[in-house]
Design a protein around this motif. Sequence first.
Motif, PDB file in Angstrom:
ATOM      1  N   UNK A  37     -11.919  -6.398   4.873  1.00 25.76           N
ATOM      2  CA  UNK A  37     -11.215  -6.810   3.665  1.00 25.76           C
ATOM      3  C   UNK A  37     -11.420  -5.812   2.539  1.00 25.76           C
ATOM      4  N   UNK A  38     -12.627  -5.261   2.450  1.00 26.25           N
ATOM      5  CA  UNK A  38     -12.923  -4.249   1.430  1.00 26.25           C
ATOM      6  C   UNK A  38     -12.090  -2.990   1.673  1.00 26.25           C
ATOM      7  N   UNK A  39     -12.027  -2.533   2.912  1.00 24.02           N
ATOM      8  CA  UNK A  39     -11.254  -1.335   3.219  1.00 24.02           C
ATOM      9  C   UNK A  39      -9.762  -1.564   3.029  1.00 24.02           C
ATOM     10  N   UNK A  40      -9.303  -2.792   3.277  1.00 23.42           N
ATOM     11  CA  UNK A  40      -7.902  -3.117   3.039  1.00 23.42           C
ATOM     12  C   UNK A  40      -7.594  -3.021   1.540  1.00 23.42           C
ATOM     13  N   UNK A  41      -8.516  -3.486   0.698  1.00 21.90           N
ATOM     14  CA  UNK A  41      -8.306  -3.382  -0.749  1.00 21.90           C
ATOM     15  C   UNK A  41      -8.310  -1.923  -1.197  1.00 21.90           C
ATOM     16  N   UNK A  42      -9.209  -1.121  -0.626  1.00 21.46           N
ATOM     17  CA  UNK A  42      -9.262   0.309  -0.978  1.00 21.46           C
ATOM     18  C   UNK A  42      -7.974   1.003  -0.561  1.00 21.46           C
ATOM     19  N   UNK A  43      -7.494   0.723   0.655  1.00 21.35           N
ATOM     20  CA  UNK A  43      -6.263   1.363   1.112  1.00 21.35           C
ATOM     21  C   UNK A  43      -5.067   0.911   0.275  1.00 21.35           C
ATOM     22  N   UNK A  44      -5.017  -0.360  -0.116  1.00 20.59           N
ATOM     23  CA  UNK A  44      -3.940  -0.830  -0.992  1.00 20.59           C
ATOM     24  C   UNK A  44      -3.985  -0.121  -2.343  1.00 20.59           C
ATOM     25  N   UNK A  45      -5.190   0.118  -2.848  1.00 18.07           N
ATOM     26  CA  UNK A  45      -5.330   0.835  -4.116  1.00 18.07           C
ATOM     27  C   UNK A  45      -4.808   2.259  -3.993  1.00 18.07           C
ATOM     28  N   UNK A  46      -5.158   2.952  -2.904  1.00 20.22           N
ATOM     29  CA  UNK A  46      -4.674   4.321  -2.700  1.00 20.22           C
ATOM     30  C   UNK A  46      -3.156   4.369  -2.549  1.00 20.22           C
ATOM     31  N   UNK A  47      -2.583   3.397  -1.865  1.00 22.53           N
ATOM     32  CA  UNK A  47      -1.130   3.353  -1.721  1.00 22.53           C
ATOM     33  C   UNK A  47      -0.469   3.155  -3.082  1.00 22.53           C
ATOM     34  N   UNK A  48      -1.013   2.245  -3.889  1.00 20.13           N
ATOM     35  CA  UNK A  48      -0.451   2.005  -5.219  1.00 20.13           C
ATOM     36  C   UNK A  48      -0.557   3.258  -6.084  1.00 20.13           C
ATOM     37  N   UNK A  49      -1.694   3.940  -6.022  1.00 18.96           N
ATOM     38  CA  UNK A  49      -1.852   5.177  -6.801  1.00 18.96           C
ATOM     39  C   UNK A  49      -0.896   6.259  -6.321  1.00 18.96           C
ATOM     40  N   UNK A  50      -0.662   6.351  -5.020  1.00 16.26           N
ATOM     41  CA  UNK A  50       0.264   7.348  -4.485  1.00 16.26           C
ATOM     42  C   UNK A  50       1.689   7.068  -4.954  1.00 16.26           C
ATOM     43  N   UNK A  51       2.090   5.804  -4.973  1.00 17.00           N
ATOM     44  CA  UNK A  51       3.435   5.453  -5.431  1.00 17.00           C
ATOM     45  C   UNK A  51       3.587   5.785  -6.908  1.00 17.00           C
ATOM     46  N   UNK A  52       2.599   5.466  -7.710  1.00 15.60           N
ATOM     47  CA  UNK A  52       2.659   5.784  -9.142  1.00 15.60           C
ATOM     48  C   UNK A  52       2.704   7.284  -9.359  1.00 15.60           C
ATOM     49  N   UNK A  53       1.865   8.030  -8.624  1.00 15.54           N
ATOM     50  CA  UNK A  53       1.866   9.490  -8.754  1.00 15.54           C
ATOM     51  C   UNK A  53       3.214  10.071  -8.336  1.00 15.54           C
TER      52      UNK A  53
END
Length: 63
Positions: A37-53
């Motif tokens: 669950x922790x890694x899923x949250x980290x990966x979701x955060x990276x995906x969101x940051x990539x979309x914003x970037x």
Amino acid sequence: MPDFFNPGPGANTTDPGGHKANHDVNAQKYHTEGVPGFWRQISDLFIALAVIAFFIFVIIWIF
């Protein structure tokens, strides 16, 4: 109509046991999900940051 210094009757208070119940539910979820669950949250955060970037890059590239 209430004035500035006398706002009128107080708002309804929330359930005093609600915070503990929410904490218990979240604790149970963390115990069942664990590290994945922790890694899923980290990966979701990276995906969101990539979309914003990406959107920032496109906006800068257009102008």
